[in-house]
Write an enzyme that holds these catalytic residues in place. Structure first.
Site, PDB file in Angstrom:
ATOM      1  CB  THR A  72       6.048  32.940  -9.987  1.00 36.40           C
ATOM      2  OG1 THR A  72       6.407  32.910  -8.649  1.00 36.40           O
ATOM      3  CG2 THR A  72       4.662  32.166  -9.922  1.00 36.40           C
ATOM      4  CE  LYS A 105       4.310  34.227  -5.875  1.00 35.73           C
ATOM      5  NZ  LYS A 105       4.171  32.530  -5.951  1.00 35.73           N
TER       6      LYS A 105
END
Length: 269
Positions: A234, A177
């Protein structure tokens, strides 16, 4: 994590690589380098000695940077025992093998005994966890009893754990990610809109899922906290370092220079 878990254990020992920082933490009760402004609870102690940190430990929580995991565990080896429970919370992957840090822990510790290893991951920023803000994470292990044991030991009023039997999927979701988050930051830095961001995150998750499945992970894992949850945090969170790198990259040196002039000198471009 030492702050979050202090209320769940009688004693928490924090191993600190830098001896001078360990001394300051012991004296001031604060990590002034990595988490300033957050006092450590009274039952958390800090040391730079591995033997002292590991003595009679029931749970070993591994949170060192990924590039140091193998070396540190080899140094820890004389002080480890088969009865210890190992929880890997380090986010990273070995590119050549597409395997996570829990495998590195198994390989390093396997020189003496077969370790019981679980993986801890999910959408969390350290400062928010330290402030006691509610968070939910995943603890994954091939050993269901181990995952449930860690869940009981770590869960508190503001820190909830969900069990999972797919450590490979959890670890790959946590590592990959970051790549998508840099791209998301670049989208913002380039001034692209919400349509672009939504497309990037959605298709990024699809690519992460395909790779995780290719190495034995489960698609459902990537639709949960360790996949979609961590990706959203994120890509959008203001505290995300990867997103920040992407924003700076997308803006480019010329735009950053002009922005500083506007902010600091009030002059136009």
């Amino acid at each position: 994590m030492s702050i979050a878990l202090a209320g769940r254990f009688e004693t928490v020992r924090l191993w600190v690589y830098e001896a001078d920082l360990a001394e300051r933490i012991a004296a001031t009760r604060e990590n002034d380098v990595f988490l300033p402004g957050f006092p450590l609870p009274a039952n958390v102690s800090a040391t730079s000695e591995l033997a002292a940190a590991l003595k009679d430990a029931d749970v070993v929580l591994s949170v060192m940077p990924s590039r140091h995991v193998r070396r540190v565990f080899r140094e820890m080896l004389p002080h480890l025992a088969p009865g210890m429970c190992f929880v890997s919370a380090t986010k990273g992957s070995r590119a050549a093998r597409c395997s996570g840090m829990s495998q590195v822990v198994r390989e390093a510790t396997g020189e003496r005994f077969a370790p019981r290893v679980a993986v801890l991951s999910g959408p969390t920023f350290a400062r928010e966890v330290a402030r006691g803000e509610p968070a939910a994470v995943v603890v994954a292990s091939d050993d269901r009893a181990l995952a449930e044991s860690v869940q009981r030991a770590f869960s508190g009023p503001a820190f909830r754990l969900y069990t999972n039997d797919d450590p490979a999927g959890v670890e790959l979701g946590a590592a990959l990610k970051n790549v998508i988050a840099i791209a998301a930051g670049a989208c913002q830095g380039l001034g692209l809109g919400s349509n672009t961001m939504a497309a990037l995150i959605t298709r990024g998750l699809a690519e992460i899922t395909r790779l995780a499945v290719a190495v034995g992970g489960k698609p459902l894992t990537l639709a949960g906290l360790a996949g979609l949850g961590d990706l959203v945090l994120t890509c959008h969170g203001e505290l995300s370092r990867n997103r920040f790198v992407g924003v700076e990259t997308g803006q480019g040196p010329r735009n950053r220079r002009h922005r500083r002039v506007d902010e600091n000198g009030g002059r136009g471009r």
